[in-house]
Design a protein around this motif. Structure first.
Motif, short mmCIF file in Angstrom:
data_model
loop_
_atom_site.label_atom_id
_atom_site.label_comp_id
_atom_site.label_asym_id
_atom_site.label_seq_id
_atom_site.Cartn_x
_atom_site.Cartn_y
_atom_site.Cartn_z
N THR A 98 1.75 1.23 3.69
CA THR A 98 2.78 0.21 3.41
C THR A 98 2.35 -1.20 3.80
N CYS A 108 0.84 -1.19 0.00
CA CYS A 108 0.00 0.00 0.00
C CYS A 108 0.88 1.25 0.00
N LYS A 109 0.55 2.21 -0.83
CA LYS A 109 1.34 3.44 -0.92
C LYS A 109 1.07 4.40 0.23
N LYS A 110 0.01 4.14 1.02
CA LYS A 110 -0.33 5.01 2.13
C LYS A 110 0.17 4.47 3.46
#
Length: 218
Positions: A7, A3-5
């Motif tokens: 992780t 996830c880019k928000k």
């Protein structure tokens, strides 16, 4: 795919966008994202934009350096400023200086005042007001200091301040605003839109306010 928000590794496929690029959904924070973004501005961090704003770069200069469009730079600056708040608490019994400097919007006859409160010992700016030099706009700066039980508030000889600040804590002296006057000079040096001789200027009060917040609190 992490996830880019948050992780997290608990991500699943979540359809595709209009261009056929795979999107993902995080089961933990419910953030929806895609693996790769084609537009380069998505990879530009807010800290990079803040740094360039503080280093006297105009909108078009930032666009050329980051290889993104000026309209994208404007949107990013407004978005960053919208999330910024005063990063330090207001302490009681402090000494402050209040002053204003002038610039213009669109054309030089349209004068705009930038007023702010400054603590000389720490260099902290508590409040900023951008607009006409009226009692309403200056009150946004002085009321915070009065409510914080400031020990002394130094200003220049502008008569409006005498109506906004109690006489017991208001001081006017020839050299009482030396620190904030020096800060005004630094502002004109660091922000191209405030330079006295430049072709870079502000077109909207919203943009001018956003840049001031980024400079002081970013």
């Amino acid at each position: 795919m992490d996830c880019k928000k948050c992780t997290s590794q608990r991500t699943v496929k979540n359809g595709k966008n209009g261009l056929g690029v795979q999107r993902y959904l995080c089961k933990d924070c419910r953030c929806s994202f895609q693996g790769d973004y084609q537009y380069i501005s998505c990879g530009v961090s807010d800290r990079t934009v803040i740094m360039l704003v503080k280093e006297s770069c105009g909108i078009r200069s930032i666009g050329r350096i980051l290889n993104i469009s000026p309209s994208t730079v404007i949107r990013r600056i407004r978005k960053i400023a919208g999330k910024l708040e005063r990063p330090y608490p207001i302490l009681k019994g402090k000494v402050y200086e209040v002053d204003e400097l002038f610039t213009y919007l669109k054309y030089k006859d349209n004068r705009i005042c930038i007023a702010y409160s400054y603590e000389p010992k720490t260099g902290q700016v508590l409040d900023i007001s951008v607009g006409r030099r009226t009692k309403t706009n200056l009150r946004k700066v002085t009321d915070t200091l009065v409510l914080s039980d400031a020990k002394t508030i130094y200003t220049d000889g502008l008569d409006i301040y005498q109506k906004l600040i109690p006489e017991s804590i208001h001081k006017i002296h020839r050299r009482c605003t030396n620190h904030i006057e020096r800060q005004n000079l630094t502002l004109r040096t660091h922000l191209k839109r405030l330079n006295r001789r430049t072709i870079c200027y502000s077109k909207s009060i919203t943009m001018l306010s956003a840049v001031m917040k980024i400079y002081f609190w970013g």
